[in-house]
Write a protein that holds these residues in place. Structure first.
Motif, short mmCIF file in Angstrom:
data_model
loop_
_atom_site.label_atom_id
_atom_site.label_comp_id
_atom_site.label_asym_id
_atom_site.label_seq_id
_atom_site.Cartn_x
_atom_site.Cartn_y
_atom_site.Cartn_z
N ILE A 134 0.86 -1.19 0.00
CA ILE A 134 0.00 0.00 0.00
C ILE A 134 0.90 1.23 0.00
CG2 ILE A 134 -1.73 1.32 1.29
CD1 ILE A 134 -2.61 -1.46 2.48
N GLY A 135 0.84 1.99 -1.09
CA GLY A 135 1.66 3.20 -1.21
C GLY A 135 0.79 4.44 -1.26
N GLY A 136 1.11 5.41 -0.41
CA GLY A 136 0.35 6.65 -0.39
C GLY A 136 1.23 7.84 -0.12
N ALA A 137 0.60 8.98 0.08
CA ALA A 137 1.33 10.21 0.37
C ALA A 137 1.94 10.14 1.76
CB ALA A 137 0.40 11.41 0.27
N ASP A 138 3.02 10.88 1.96
CA ASP A 138 3.55 11.04 3.31
C ASP A 138 2.59 11.93 4.09
OD1 ASP A 138 5.29 14.00 3.31
OD2 ASP A 138 4.61 13.13 1.44
N ILE A 139 2.54 11.74 5.39
CA ILE A 139 1.54 12.43 6.21
C ILE A 139 1.71 13.96 6.16
CG2 ILE A 139 2.89 12.33 8.34
CD1 ILE A 139 -0.94 11.85 8.02
N ALA A 140 2.94 14.42 5.93
CA ALA A 140 3.19 15.87 5.86
C ALA A 140 2.85 16.43 4.48
CB ALA A 140 4.64 16.17 6.20
N TYR A 153 7.70 5.98 -5.63
CA TYR A 153 7.92 5.44 -4.28
C TYR A 153 7.65 3.93 -4.26
CZ TYR A 153 6.26 4.39 0.52
OH TYR A 153 6.00 3.83 1.75
N ILE A 154 6.56 3.52 -4.90
CA ILE A 154 6.23 2.09 -4.96
C ILE A 154 7.30 1.33 -5.75
CG2 ILE A 154 4.56 0.40 -5.83
CD1 ILE A 154 2.38 2.52 -5.29
N PHE A 155 7.74 1.90 -6.85
CA PHE A 155 8.83 1.28 -7.62
C PHE A 155 10.04 1.03 -6.73
CE2 PHE A 155 7.49 3.40 -11.90
CZ PHE A 155 6.52 2.43 -12.08
N ALA A 156 10.45 2.07 -5.99
CA ALA A 156 11.66 2.00 -5.17
C ALA A 156 11.51 1.00 -4.03
CB ALA A 156 12.00 3.38 -4.62
N GLU A 157 10.36 1.04 -3.35
CA GLU A 157 10.14 0.17 -2.19
C GLU A 157 10.02 -1.30 -2.57
OE1 GLU A 157 9.88 0.99 1.27
OE2 GLU A 157 10.87 2.78 0.48
N ASN A 158 9.65 -1.57 -3.81
CA ASN A 158 9.43 -2.96 -4.24
C ASN A 158 10.41 -3.42 -5.32
OD1 ASN A 158 6.67 -3.84 -2.88
ND2 ASN A 158 6.46 -1.69 -3.49
N ASN A 159 11.45 -2.61 -5.55
CA ASN A 159 12.49 -2.94 -6.53
C ASN A 159 11.90 -3.27 -7.90
OD1 ASN A 159 14.69 -2.74 -4.63
ND2 ASN A 159 13.97 -4.68 -3.76
N ILE A 160 10.93 -2.47 -8.32
CA ILE A 160 10.29 -2.68 -9.62
C ILE A 160 11.06 -1.92 -10.70
CG2 ILE A 160 8.21 -2.27 -11.00
CD1 ILE A 160 6.59 -2.55 -8.39
N THR A 161 11.54 -2.64 -11.69
CA THR A 161 12.27 -2.01 -12.79
C THR A 161 11.58 -2.22 -14.14
OG1 THR A 161 13.65 -4.00 -12.98
CG2 THR A 161 14.51 -2.18 -11.63
N ASP A 162 10.83 -3.31 -14.27
CA ASP A 162 10.11 -3.60 -15.51
C ASP A 162 8.69 -3.05 -15.40
OD1 ASP A 162 9.02 -4.53 -17.83
OD2 ASP A 162 9.18 -6.67 -17.33
N LYS A 163 8.39 -2.03 -16.20
CA LYS A 163 7.09 -1.37 -16.14
C LYS A 163 6.11 -1.89 -17.20
CE LYS A 163 9.49 2.91 -14.81
NZ LYS A 163 9.70 4.33 -15.17
N SER A 164 6.55 -2.78 -18.05
CA SER A 164 5.76 -3.15 -19.22
C SER A 164 4.45 -3.85 -18.91
CB SER A 164 6.59 -4.04 -20.15
OG SER A 164 6.95 -5.24 -19.50
N LYS A 180 1.13 8.13 -17.17
CA LYS A 180 1.87 8.54 -18.38
C LYS A 180 3.28 9.00 -18.03
CE LYS A 180 -1.74 9.80 -21.68
NZ LYS A 180 -1.21 8.84 -22.67
N LYS A 181 3.39 9.80 -16.98
CA LYS A 181 4.70 10.29 -16.57
C LYS A 181 5.62 9.14 -16.17
CE LYS A 181 3.27 14.85 -14.86
NZ LYS A 181 3.10 15.70 -13.66
N ALA A 182 5.03 8.08 -15.63
CA ALA A 182 5.81 6.93 -15.16
C ALA A 182 6.04 5.89 -16.25
CB ALA A 182 5.10 6.28 -13.97
N GLY A 183 5.41 6.09 -17.42
CA GLY A 183 5.56 5.14 -18.50
C GLY A 183 4.69 3.90 -18.35
N LEU A 184 3.53 4.06 -17.69
CA LEU A 184 2.61 2.94 -17.47
C LEU A 184 1.37 3.07 -18.34
CD1 LEU A 184 2.55 2.81 -13.55
CD2 LEU A 184 4.21 1.75 -15.11
N LYS A 185 0.73 1.94 -18.62
CA LYS A 185 -0.58 1.94 -19.23
C LYS A 185 -1.59 2.35 -18.16
CE LYS A 185 0.50 0.36 -23.35
NZ LYS A 185 0.35 1.18 -24.56
#
Length: 217
Positions: A134-140, A153-164, A180-185
């Motif tokens: 579960i990835g969300g905004a920081d409380i601040a 943040y989700i990419f980094a926390e879960n070591n995701i490199t393949d976005k296809s 779109k900015k992240a290169g996802l469908k």
């Protein structure tokens, strides 16, 4: 619309996609309006589901920068105690996610709502077992407020490199533009707070009316 594609991973927005959280959000917005003597109602509040509180209070309520943090504090004083539990899971969503999990898909929440609140709601609704992360905004709301920030943040926390094989599912243009900015469908859903026009203008790859339609993408 694009040709059919097999997705292995799904990023779900939360407000307006998994849960109808409008009752609690509207009640919390009313507290802010009472505090500042503003006369906005639900027609305005619905526009504030999707963007961060900071963006909503500055661009929609037109509050000065010096008052933004105080407005957030007023909002959260009610939301953190009562408002966040004034919500319901959309019909068919939990069942669809459970089926995706059953098919071996990875399921993540990617929301601009603070992560701590999102986790508490998901636990209260007994949905925790459906999600890998579960990835969300920081409380601040300083480092993770935009959808692209949460996705990265989700990419980094879960070591995701393949976005296809990832599909971003959400109910507002912010989900589509962030994808779109992240290169996802991306997939716009019509049971939340967005519209077909909004998704088409944002360039969604898919638009669906019911949760079960995700199973055929």
């Amino acid at each position: 619309m694009n040709e059919e594609k097999t997705f292995t991973t799904y990023f779900f927005d939360f407000d307006g996609t998994i849960c109808n959280t409008s009752e609690g959000i509207f009640a919390s917005m009313e507290k802010v309006c009472e505090h500042y003597g503003l006369s906005y109602g639900k027609e305005t509040f619905v526009k504030m589901i999707g963007p961060s509180l900071k963006e909503s209070f500055s661009t929609i309520f037109n509050l000065p920068e010096s008052e933004i943090q105080n407005a957030i504090d007023v909002y959260r004083a009610f939301y953190s105690k009562e408002g966040m539990y004034m919500c319901s899971v959309y019909d068919g969503v939990a069942e669809t996610i459970a089926e995706l999990k059953n098919r071996g898909k990875k399921i993540f929440v990617a929301t601009s709502k603070p992560e701590v609140y999102t986790k508490q709601i998901i636990e209260q609704k007994k949905l925790s077992d459906l999600f890998d992360f579960i990835g969300g905004a920081d409380i601040a709301e300083r480092t993770r407020t935009e959808k692209i920030d949460v996705i990265n943040y989700i990419f980094a926390e879960n070591n995701i490199t393949d976005k296809s094989g990832i599909l971003m599912v959400g109910d507002r243009k912010y989900d589509i533009l962030g994808a779109k900015k992240a290169g996802l469908k991306s997939c716009g859903i019509l049971w939340g707070f967005g519209s077909q026009k909004e998704f088409m203008e944002a360039g969604a790859d898919y638009i669906i009316e019911k949760p079960g339609e995700l199973l055929s993408l």
